[in-house]
Design a protein around this motif. Structure first.
Motif, mmCIF file in Angstrom:
data_model
loop_
_atom_site.group_PDB
_atom_site.id
_atom_site.type_symbol
_atom_site.label_atom_id
_atom_site.label_comp_id
_atom_site.label_asym_id
_atom_site.label_seq_id
_atom_site.Cartn_x
_atom_site.Cartn_y
_atom_site.Cartn_z
ATOM 1 N N ASN A 29 0.812 -1.214 0.000
ATOM 2 C CA ASN A 29 0.000 0.000 0.000
ATOM 3 C C ASN A 29 0.840 1.257 0.000
ATOM 4 O OD1 ASN A 29 -2.385 -1.402 -0.096
ATOM 5 N ND2 ASN A 29 -2.788 -1.275 2.097
ATOM 6 N N SER A 735 1.510 2.459 9.372
ATOM 7 C CA SER A 735 0.331 1.656 9.680
ATOM 8 C C SER A 735 -0.499 2.280 10.791
ATOM 9 C CB SER A 735 0.753 0.243 10.106
ATOM 10 O OG SER A 735 1.491 -0.393 9.091
ATOM 11 N N ARG A 736 0.172 3.005 11.692
ATOM 12 C CA ARG A 736 -0.535 3.651 12.793
ATOM 13 C C ARG A 736 0.111 4.993 13.063
ATOM 14 N NH1 ARG A 736 -0.836 0.088 17.888
ATOM 15 N NH2 ARG A 736 -2.603 -0.792 16.749
ATOM 16 N N THR A 759 -1.508 3.699 5.913
ATOM 17 C CA THR A 759 -1.693 2.632 4.931
ATOM 18 C C THR A 759 -2.980 1.853 5.183
ATOM 19 O OG1 THR A 759 -0.345 1.159 6.294
ATOM 20 C CG2 THR A 759 0.773 2.356 4.526
ATOM 21 N N ASN A 760 -3.732 2.202 6.231
ATOM 22 C CA ASN A 760 -5.037 1.576 6.470
ATOM 23 C C ASN A 760 -5.962 2.599 7.110
ATOM 24 O OD1 ASN A 760 -4.920 1.260 9.537
ATOM 25 N ND2 ASN A 760 -3.019 0.248 8.900
ATOM 26 N N SER A 761 -7.208 2.267 7.242
ATOM 27 C CA SER A 761 -8.205 3.240 7.700
ATOM 28 C C SER A 761 -8.467 3.180 9.196
ATOM 29 C CB SER A 761 -9.533 3.021 6.949
ATOM 30 O OG SER A 761 -9.359 3.252 5.566
ATOM 31 N N ASN A 762 -7.827 2.252 9.900
ATOM 32 C CA ASN A 762 -8.106 2.154 11.332
ATOM 33 C C ASN A 762 -6.847 2.291 12.167
ATOM 34 O OD1 ASN A 762 -6.910 -0.215 10.646
ATOM 35 N ND2 ASN A 762 -8.365 -1.558 11.697
ATOM 36 N N THR A 787 -6.018 8.837 4.567
ATOM 37 C CA THR A 787 -6.136 7.418 4.258
ATOM 38 C C THR A 787 -6.424 7.280 2.769
ATOM 39 O OG1 THR A 787 -8.526 7.312 4.657
ATOM 40 C CG2 THR A 787 -7.051 6.961 6.556
ATOM 41 N N TYR A 788 -6.346 6.033 2.280
ATOM 42 C CA TYR A 788 -6.514 5.837 0.847
ATOM 43 C C TYR A 788 -7.852 6.387 0.343
ATOM 44 C CZ TYR A 788 -7.645 3.698 -3.537
ATOM 45 O OH TYR A 788 -8.054 3.515 -4.833
#
Length: 834
Positions: A29, A735-736, A759-762, A787-788
Motif C-alpha cells: 500500500n 500503519s498507525r 496505509t489503512n483506515s483504522n 487514508t486511501y
C-alpha cells in the motif's frame, strides 16, 4: 499544481491537489512513485547537509537507497537512484597550527633523525616522544604531522594529561594511515594436502603476531573459516519471522558486510550450568522515588550470579525487580546458554578434531542481539558443542538461541577468501579459490591492536585540548569476546574497548578522519568528558558501534563494581559532546546490537547533521534517560534495523532512574530535562517498528518538525512512558499514527499538528479509552489524517465526529491520500530545502 506549505499552527488542512485513482495499490500500500520520490529527496538532503562529501560517498549512498527490499514487506521499491553531482576531496587539508611541529614520514623517515620537515622521524611513537621532549621546556602546544604512508603501531599510543594541547594531523591532505594491524611479509605459501585451493604459511615469531582474528589481502577483508558459508535459503522466514540475510555468492563465503549469513538451527539449546539467575543479589533504592510515572519508580540493580559474566558483574537485568517488555521476575533475570545439541545434517564437518579457539555466533530468539561464544573443546563431542565463555554481547539474556554459525575451525575452511590461523603452530591458512597461492606481491595485513589511540585522564587530571585531524584509522582487531558491561536499564550491552578510547578528557577534537575496516567499536568516550567534538569524519565497515558514550555513577554496593549506582551528581559522565556532520555506514558487522551512536549515562549532547545508513539495529540509541538535555537534529537515517527487530532508527529506554542536577542545574532529582528530536529525515524501512521508538518508560521527549517515511507506527509510548510530545511532524505511509499508554493525571502525552498518511483506515491512534477515569488522556488536536479512501474507522468505538462532539481531538481532519508531490513538498519544508 498548488502545493501546501507546512505550517505548524494551521488547525485545518488545505485542499489537496493530485489525489490518486480509486484503485488501491497492491502489496504494501505504498505507491512506487512515492518510494522513488522519497529516496531522491533523501539523496538531495544528504548533499545539502554535507555538501563537501566525495562523489564516491554520494554514489555509495545512492546505491544503498536503491537496494532491493527494505520497504515494509519489501514489495515496492525504487532501484534507480543515482548521483552525478560535484566531487570534493576528503579528508580536507588542515593548516598547521602555530607552535612547534614534529614530522614523521613512513616512507622516507628515520627514527634517529631530528623530526624536522627535512629530517622526519619514521614512526608516530617516535614523533610523540620528540614532541614531548620539546614541550618539556615549557611549550604548551605542538603538532605531530604525518606524511603519506601506513603507520603500523606495535602498541597502543596513549596520551596523558601532560600531552594536553597536542595536535596530530596529516600534512597538506596527504593520506596518513594509522593502523592497528601488522604487515606480514615474505610468506612461503605451500599447498595443503586434502584441501582444495588452500595454502599455508608460517608466521615468524619475530613478527610479534600471536593471534589473527582479522585478515586483509590487498585491502580485501578475508573471512574466518565458517559454516554455513551463507544463507542456504532466503525465501522462507526463520522461526523468529526474519529472513536470513547474507547469501554466499556462487558457492563462496558471505562477508560480514552482507549480513549474519546463516539459517542453521540447533536441535536443542542447553542452559548454562554456571551461576544461575537465582543466585543474583538485588539492590533497590527505596528513596527517592520517581513519582512522575506508574512504572520504573525505583532504581534497581542486580549483581553476582548470572551477571558474573559482565564487567562489572552487575546490571539492571540481573535484579529481581526487572520489568518492561519482559516476563515477571525471576524470568526476566539474565541467563544464557551453555551449549547446544546438533545433528550431522546441520554441521556435516563435525566432530571437529580440535575446536579450541572456535567460536559460535548465535541470534537472540527475538533478533534483539547476537551472541558470541567460545567453544569448550574438552566438553564438546560428536553430538554437542559446549561453550566456555561468552553470551554477554547483549543486555537481555535467554537460555535459547535461534540461527547460528560456527567459525574459526579448520574443518570449515572450504571457500574462497576464507582463512584460519593456528596459533599453536603459528600457521596461516588461506583459500584463494584457485590452484594458485596468493601473489608474491600481495599486500597481506593482520589485525593486531584492539585500541589504536587511548586518552587516559581523570576528572581531576584531564587530558585537554588534543586535536586529531585528517588521519585515517584502520584494522583494529575485534574484541567481541573481551569484557562487556550492562551499562544501564536499556536492552544493550557494551564492549569496553574501541579503536579510539577516551576517559578524563576536555575539548578533545576528532575531525575530518577516515575510520575503515575496524573490527571492534570505533570511538568510545567514557567516564568524565566535557566538550568533545567528533565532526566531519567518515566511518565504514565497523565491527561494533561507531560512537559510544558511557558515564559512571555511584551508590551501588561495592560488590556491584565500579561505576554503578543511581547517583550521577558527581558529573563523571560524558556531557556536552558534539557529534556533527559525520558520514557513517555499515556498522555491526560482528556484534549486531550496535549503532552509529550509543549513549548510556550521558547527557546534554548534540547529534546533528549526520548521515547514517546500513546497520543491523538502531541508528541512534539512548540506553536510559540519564539527565536529558540532548538534541538530535538534522540527521539522515535510513536502512537501519536491517537484521533485528522490536526497534526503530532511533531507540530509547528509561527503566533505571538516575539522580542528576541537569533539569534545573541545581536540584538533585530523578526527573530529567527534555531531550529534543527535530528536523530529521528518518526512513523506517526494513524491520523498523517506529521512526522514534521511545520504549519502556521513555519520558520527556519533544519530537517535532521531522520527516518520517515508513514504519509500523509514528509515536510510541509504552510501559509507563509519559510527557512525550510529537507535533508538527509528517509521517508518510505508516500503519498507525500513535500508540500511547496512560499517564498520571499530572502528566500528559501530546500528539498534535501532525500530518499522518496511513496505509489503512483504522490506524490513526491507539490509547486507553478509559483515560478520563483511569489516567490522563493524551492531548490530541489539529492532526491531518490521510487514508486511501478518506475514511477513518473507529476511535474507542466511535468515529471522529462523535469523538469531537465529546470534546476530543478538536481540529483533526481526515482526507484522501495526498499526491507524491504534496508529501515531498511538506518534507522539503521541514528539512529546510527551499
Amino acid at each position: 499544481m498548488s502545493l501546501q506549505p507546512f505550517v505548524a499552527l494551521v488547525l485545518f488542512s488545505f485542499p489537496v491537489a493530485g489525489l490518486l485513482s480509486d484503485d488501491p495499490p497492491s502489496g504494501t500500500n505504498v505507491p512506487a512513485s512515492f518510494d522513488c520520490a522519497a529516496r531522491r529527496l533523501a539523496l538531495e538532503y544528504a548533499t545539502s547537509i554535507q555538501p563537501r562529501r566525495t562523489k564516491e560517498d554520494f554514489r555509495m549512498l545512492a546505491a544503498e537507497l536503491s537496494l532491493p527490499g527494505g520497504l515494509p514487506g519489501g514489495l515496492t521499491q525504487c532501484t534507480n537512484i543515482t548521483y552525478e553531482g560535484p566531487d570534493h576531496v576528503f579528508p580536507r587539508t588542515y593548516r598547521l597550527p602555530e607552535g612547534p611541529a614534529v614530522f614523521a614520514d613512513k616512507l622516507c623517515g628515520d627514527d634517529h633523525a631530528d623530526g624536522t620537515y627535512m629530517r622526519p622521524y619514521k614512526t608516530v611513537k617516535r614523533a610523540l616522544e620528540g614532541l614531548r621532549k620539546i614541550r618539556s621546556t615549557g611549550v604548551t602546544h605542538g603538532t605531530i604531522v604525518l606524511r603519506t604512508g601506513v603507520y603500523y603501531l606495535e602498541d597502543t599510543l596513549s596520551f596523558y594529561a601532560n600531552d594536553s594541547g597536542i595536535t596530530l594531523q596529516s600534512y597538506n591532505g596527504e593520506k596518513a594511515v594509522v593502523s592497528g594491524g601488522a604487515l606480514i611479509e615474505n610468506l612461503d605459501w605451500q599447498p595443503v594436502d586434502g584441501k582444495a585451493n588452500t595454502f599455508a604459511a608460517k608466521i615468524p615469531a619475530a613478527s610479534g603476531i600471536s593471534e589473527i582474528t582479522g585478515l586483509r589481502i590487498d585491502r580485501r577483508r578475508a573471512v574466518r573459516a565458517r559454516f554455513p558459508n551463507g544463507c542456504k535459503d532466503t525465501q522462507h522466514n526463520l522461526p523468529s519471522g526474519y529472513l536470513c540475510k547474507g547469501t554466499a555468492p556462487d558457492g563462496g563465503v558471505v562477508t560480514p558486510i552482507d549480513g549474519f549469513g546463516s539459517n542453521a538451527l540447533a536441535k536443542s539449546w542447553i542452559p548454562s550450568s554456571k551461576p544461575t539467575m537465582n543466585s543474583t543479589k538485588t539492590f533497590v533504592l527505596s528513596s527517592p522515588v520517581r513519582s512522575s510515572g506508574v512504572t520504573f519508580r525505583n532504581y534497581q540493580l542486580g549483581y553476582g550470579g548470572s551477571c558474573n559474566i559482565f564487567d562489572p558483574p552487575s546490571g539492571y537485568w540481573c535484579g529481581n525487580r526487572c520489568a518492561g517488555g519482559a516476563p515477571s521476575p525471576p524470568n526476566c533475570i539474565y541467563r544464557t546458554m551453555g551449549g547446544f545439541e546438533y545433528s550431522r545434517d546441520t554441521l556435516p564437518n563435525t566432530p571437529y578434531k580440535d575446536p579450541s579457539g572456535g567460536v559460535v555466533q548465535v541470534w537472540h530468539p527475538g533478533h534483539w542481539a547476537s551472541w558470541m561464544f567460545e567453544i569448550d573443546s574438552e566438553m564438546s563431542n560428536d553430538t554437542h558443542i559446549m561453550f566456555s565463555k561468552g553470551g554477554f554481547q547483549g543486555g537481555r539474556g535467554n537460555n535459547k538461541g535461534e540461527a547460528f554459525f560456527v567459525e574459526n575451525v579448520i574443518e570449515e575452511l572450504d571457500a574462497a577468501n576464507e582463512f584460519f590461523f593456528n596459533s599453536s603452530t603459528r600457521t596461516l591458512y588461506y583459500n584463494t579459490g584457485t590452484n594458485s597461492p596468493p601473489d608474491a606481491s600481495a599486500l597481506i595485513e593482520a589485525t593486531n591492536l584492539k585500541t589504536i589511540f587511548s586518552f587516559e585522564g581523570s576528572m581531576n587530571n584531564t587530558v585537554s585540548g588534543i586535536r586529531i585531524r585528517g588521519l585515517h584509522f584502520r584494522d583494529a582487531a575485534l574484541d567481541y569476546l573481551g569484557p562487556h558491561l550492562m551499562p544501564s536499564g536499556g536492552d544493550w550491552a557494551l564492549g569496553k574497548t574501541a579503536s579510539i578510547e577516551a576517559e578524563g578528557v576536555e575539548g578533545l577534537v576528532i575531525e575530518g578522519c577516515d575510520f575503515r575496516q575496524l573490527d571492534g567499536n570505533a570511538v568510545l568516550i567514557h567516564g568524565y568528558a566535557r566538550d568533545v567534538s567528533i565532526v566531519e569524519n567518515r566511518f565504514d565497515e565497523i565491527g561494533g558501534s561507531i560512537i559510544s558514550q558511557l558515564g559512571y555513577t555511584k551508590g551501588a554496593p561495592e560488590e556491584a563494581g565500579f561505576g554503578m549506582g543511581p547517583d550521577g551528581t558527581s558529573g563523571e559522565q560524558p556531557r556536552g559532546t558534539r557529534i556533527e556532520y559525520n558520514f557513517a555506514t555499515r556498522c555491526g558487522l560482528f556484534e549486531k546490537q550496535s549503532s552509529f551512536y550509543f549513549q548510556a549515562k550521558s547527557c546534554q549532547n548534540l547529534v546533528r547533521n549526520n548521515i547514517f545508513f546500513h546497520g543491523p539495529r538502531a541508528g541512534i540509541n539512548f540506553n536510559d534517560g540519564f539527565g536529558g538535555g540532548s538534541l538530535v537534529e538534522g540527521n539522515l537515517l535510513f536502512n537501519t534495523v536491517m537484521e533485528t527487530g522490536d526497534h526503530g532508527p532511533f531507540n530509547s529506554w528509561d527503566r533505571q532512574p538516575f539522580i542528576t542536577k541537569v533539569k534545573d542545574g541545581v536540584t538533585p532529582q530523578l526527573e530529567k530535562a527534555f531531550d529534543e528530536i527535530r528536523n530529521n529525515f528518518i526512513m523506517g524501512n526494513y524491520y523498523s517498528q517506529e521512526g522514534i521508538d521511545n520504549d519502556d518508560g521513555s519520558s520527556y521527549y519533544n519530537t517535532h518538525h521531522n520527516f518520517f517515511v515508513y514504519a509500523r507506527a509514528g509515536m510510541k509510548n509504552d510501559f509507563g512512558g509519559h510527557d512525550n510530545y510529537h507535533h508538527s511532524n509528517v509521517y508518510a505511509y505508516h500503519s498507525r499514527g500513535a500508540g500511547i499508554n496512560g499517564a498520571l493525571r499530572t502528566h500528559q502525552d501530546r500528539f498534535y499538528l501532525n500530518k499522518v498518511i496511513l496505509t489503512n483506515s483504522n490506524g490513526y491512534i491507539k490509547y486507553d479509552c478509559k483515560c478520563n477515569t483511569t489516567s490522563s488522556c493524551p492531548d490530541l488536536h489539529a492532526n491531518e489524517i490521510y487514508t486511501y479512501d478518506g475514511t477513518m474507522l473507529d476511535i474507542c468505538g466511535q468515529d471522529l465526529k462523535e469523538r469531537q462532539n465529546l470534546g476530543y481531538d478538536i481540529g483533526t481532519t481526515v482526507s484522501k491520500w495526498p499526491s507524491d508531490e504534496q508529501i515531498i513538498y511538506w518534507g522539503r519544508s521541514l528539512l529546510g530545502l527551499f
